[in-house]
Design an enzyme around this catalytic site. Structure first.
Site, mmCIF file in Angstrom:
data_model
loop_
_atom_site.group_PDB
_atom_site.id
_atom_site.type_symbol
_atom_site.label_atom_id
_atom_site.label_comp_id
_atom_site.label_asym_id
_atom_site.label_seq_id
_atom_site.Cartn_x
_atom_site.Cartn_y
_atom_site.Cartn_z
ATOM 1 N N SER A 137 46.439 40.517 43.449
ATOM 2 C CA SER A 137 45.315 39.817 42.802
ATOM 3 C C SER A 137 44.460 41.361 42.160
ATOM 4 O O SER A 137 44.234 42.151 43.076
ATOM 5 C CB SER A 137 44.507 39.161 43.745
ATOM 6 O OG SER A 137 43.120 38.838 43.524
ATOM 7 N N LYS A 163 47.586 38.305 39.291
ATOM 8 C CA LYS A 163 46.660 37.272 39.374
ATOM 9 C C LYS A 163 45.485 38.253 38.807
ATOM 10 O O LYS A 163 45.106 39.550 39.561
ATOM 11 C CB LYS A 163 46.279 36.812 40.475
ATOM 12 C CG LYS A 163 44.808 36.147 40.892
ATOM 13 C CD LYS A 163 44.957 35.533 42.129
ATOM 14 C CE LYS A 163 43.671 35.656 43.101
ATOM 15 N NZ LYS A 163 43.736 34.863 44.269
ATOM 16 N N LYS A 165 41.333 38.785 38.011
ATOM 17 C CA LYS A 165 40.023 38.058 38.364
ATOM 18 C C LYS A 165 39.334 38.123 36.999
ATOM 19 O O LYS A 165 39.368 38.723 36.215
ATOM 20 C CB LYS A 165 39.303 38.984 39.460
ATOM 21 C CG LYS A 165 39.715 38.973 40.615
ATOM 22 C CD LYS A 165 39.670 37.396 41.468
ATOM 23 C CE LYS A 165 40.028 37.533 42.784
ATOM 24 N NZ LYS A 165 39.596 36.437 43.484
ATOM 25 N N ASP A 191 41.731 34.132 38.204
ATOM 26 C CA ASP A 191 40.916 33.416 39.157
ATOM 27 C C ASP A 191 39.485 33.753 38.812
ATOM 28 O O ASP A 191 39.205 34.999 38.747
ATOM 29 C CB ASP A 191 41.280 34.106 40.524
ATOM 30 C CG ASP A 191 40.730 33.618 41.630
ATOM 31 O OD1 ASP A 191 39.815 32.533 41.453
ATOM 32 O OD2 ASP A 191 40.823 33.956 43.030
ATOM 33 N N GLU A 216 42.752 29.597 38.692
ATOM 34 C CA GLU A 216 42.278 29.343 40.136
ATOM 35 C C GLU A 216 40.667 29.116 40.148
ATOM 36 O O GLU A 216 39.903 30.014 39.426
ATOM 37 C CB GLU A 216 42.593 30.672 41.073
ATOM 38 C CG GLU A 216 42.456 30.274 42.432
ATOM 39 C CD GLU A 216 42.947 31.526 43.276
ATOM 40 O OE1 GLU A 216 43.857 31.987 42.980
ATOM 41 O OE2 GLU A 216 42.432 31.866 44.566
ATOM 42 N N ASP A 241 40.994 27.072 45.359
ATOM 43 C CA ASP A 241 40.896 27.834 46.534
ATOM 44 C C ASP A 241 39.473 27.582 47.364
ATOM 45 O O ASP A 241 39.661 26.687 48.151
ATOM 46 C CB ASP A 241 40.700 29.309 46.106
ATOM 47 C CG ASP A 241 40.605 30.639 46.970
ATOM 48 O OD1 ASP A 241 40.012 30.272 48.228
ATOM 49 O OD2 ASP A 241 40.340 31.648 46.666
ATOM 50 N N LYS A 265 44.354 29.419 52.530
ATOM 51 C CA LYS A 265 44.096 30.781 53.188
ATOM 52 C C LYS A 265 43.915 30.122 54.722
ATOM 53 O O LYS A 265 42.840 29.392 54.842
ATOM 54 C CB LYS A 265 43.033 31.299 52.742
ATOM 55 C CG LYS A 265 43.057 32.068 51.343
ATOM 56 C CD LYS A 265 41.858 32.491 50.613
ATOM 57 C CE LYS A 265 42.005 33.224 49.402
ATOM 58 N NZ LYS A 265 40.705 33.573 48.790
ATOM 59 N N GLY A 293 44.796 35.615 50.025
ATOM 60 C CA GLY A 293 44.350 36.773 50.734
ATOM 61 C C GLY A 293 42.893 36.934 50.888
ATOM 62 O O GLY A 293 42.268 36.375 49.891
HETATM 63 O O1 OSB Z 1 39.253 34.397 45.451
HETATM 64 O O2 OSB Z 1 41.455 34.757 46.419
HETATM 65 C C1 OSB Z 1 40.141 35.212 46.191
HETATM 66 C C2 OSB Z 1 39.491 38.472 48.025
HETATM 67 C C3 OSB Z 1 38.323 38.138 48.598
HETATM 68 C C4 OSB Z 1 37.741 37.077 48.282
HETATM 69 C C5 OSB Z 1 38.427 35.928 47.575
HETATM 70 C C6 OSB Z 1 39.570 36.367 46.824
HETATM 71 C C7 OSB Z 1 40.208 37.452 47.255
HETATM 72 C C8 OSB Z 1 41.476 37.814 46.768
HETATM 73 C C9 OSB Z 1 42.244 39.025 47.176
HETATM 74 O O3 OSB Z 1 41.708 37.397 45.608
HETATM 75 C C10 OSB Z 1 43.470 38.809 47.469
HETATM 76 C C11 OSB Z 1 44.010 39.987 48.528
HETATM 77 O O4 OSB Z 1 43.833 39.965 49.609
HETATM 78 O O5 OSB Z 1 44.862 40.829 48.226
HETATM 79 MG MG MG Z 2 40.513 32.894 44.914
#
Ligand code: OSB
Ligand code: MG
Length: 374
Positions: A137, A163, A165, A191, A216, A241, A265, A293
């Site tokens: 991510s 992924k 953001k 995401d 996402e 999510d 998660k 995560g």
């Molecule tokens: O939306 O998946 C998410 C990290 C913090 C809060 C929300 C998200 C995330 C990540 C990180 O996408 C995923 C990781 O732990 O590598």
């Molecule tokens: Mg997410």
């Protein structure tokens, strides 16, 4: 099994690189760790995924601290449990919300049980994999060029899914640049962490040209209806999510058609029992799931890796190795990823399969509290 004592600790770990999502940037993780002890002297460690600010969820490390100390731990301390599946319902009865606080304790009980039995957590929950596929991510970058540079580096490291953001103002151009550079076969998804409104739907329709694996959480955490309206028009699968806080929301998603993929998660849904239920609901419905995560330390990561070994986790998870996040992790050995993007399950070791670096945790601890039965 009786949980006799739970020690709460807060530590801070600085991320190698700041992680930016639509609702804020994380530079350092304040992490709530639990050390659970049973009546035979078995020890397990667990991690609460709540962050410092209430942007991803209303929970924060500080609300979770109070909830665990005053409400969650007292329900399990000193109580005989025949199996860890009994913990979840105990924590739900007349106790609304706070799934991250509940999950930390519930998951610790699963690991405690696995360690007592001398088996891996993966095998205890019925995992079928010996290694799990890993994606990364990637946070919001300043420019499409900077993002393309990071994607190139991550692909060279072996990651099997990218992924990215996004948020309004840093979306289509960024994704297009990645798609153009790496071609149509790159397993790419995005995401939004709830950054869009229903009025952005026309703009989101343009995402269909990008060939994404999924989008996402484009809309608000509590808006299953607008997700369903968008999914009805969009060819790209929507992955939920934040919206999936437990098995009931997964059922609602199916009934409404709010999405076609779920990011599970365990920390977000209240723990392993709920994660297993969501996994089963989705599997039955033919909905693929993958493990997300929360920038966990090596302790939380161990639980995620174990969960991702279940049969229904058919897509690469956000399960990066320790070195992606930290100069040094708090577990031994650290989590590693092979050159082809796989993380191996430590199946020959009990529980989550890593040991905790207690000296390092002691030196990082800013507060602690000991909770006992009665
Ligand atoms: O939306 O998946 C998410 C990290 C913090 C809060 C929300 C998200 C995330 C990540 C990180 O996408 C995923 C990781 O732990 O590598
Ligand atoms: Mg997410």
């Amino acid at each position: 099994m009786i949980t006799e004592r739970i020690i709460m600790r807060e530590i801070a770990l600085r991320l190698k690189e700041p992680f930016r999502i639509s609702s804020g940037t994380t530079f350092e993780r304040r992490i709530l760790l639990l050390e659970l002890l049973d009546e035979e002297g078995t020890v397990a460690w667990a991690e609460c995924v709540a962050g410092e600010h209430p942007n991803y969820s209303y929970e924060t490390i500080d609300t979770a601290w109070l909830m665990i100390r005053d409400h969650v731990a007292p329900r399990v301390l000193g109580r005989e449990l025949g199996h860890p599946t009994e913990a979840g319902p105990l924590l739900e009865r007349d106790f609304r919300g706070h799934p991250m606080a509940k999950a930390a304790v519930e998951m610790g009980i699963w690991d405690l049980h696995a360690r007592r039995e001398g088996i891996s957590l993966s095998r205890l929950i019925g995992g079928v994999r010996t290694a799990v596929e890993t994606g990364i991510s990637i946070g919001i970058h300043d420019s499409p060029g900077a993002l393309v540079g990071e994607v190139a580096d991550r692909l060279a490291e072996g990651y099997r899914k990218i992924k990215v953001k996004i948020m309004p103002g840093a979306d289509l151009d960024f994704l297009r640049a990645v798609r153009e550079e790496f071609g149509p076969d790159l397993p790419l998804m995005t995401d939004a962490n709830s950054a869009y409104r229903a009025s952005d739907s026309e703009r989101l329709m343009a995402f269909d040209d990008l060939g994404l694996m999924m989008i996402e959480q484009p809309f608000a955490h509590d808006d299953l209806l607008e997700h369903a309206r968008l999914q009805a028009r969009l060819t790209t699968p929507i992955c939920l999510d934040e919206s999936i806080t437990g098995p009931d929301r997964a059922r609602d998603m199916l009934k409404l058609g709010s999405g076609r993929v779920v990011n599970i998660k365990p920390g977000r849904v209240g723990g392993f029992r709920a994660s297993l239920a969501i996994h089963d609901i989705c599997r039955e419905a033919g909905i693929p799931v993958w493990c997300g995560g929360m920038l966990e330390s090596g302790i939380g990561r161990g639980y995620n890796v174990a969960l991702a070994s279940l049969a229904g986790f058919t897509l690469p998870g956000d399960l990066s190795p320790s070195a992606r996040y930290w100069e040094r992790d708090i577990v031994l050995p650290e989590w590693r990823m092979s050159g082809d993007g796989m993380v191996t399950l430590p199946l020959d070791r009990p529980g989550i399969g890593v040991e905790v670096d207690t000296d390092r945790i002691s030196s990082l601890t800013s507060r602690s509290e000991i909770l006992s039965a009665g």
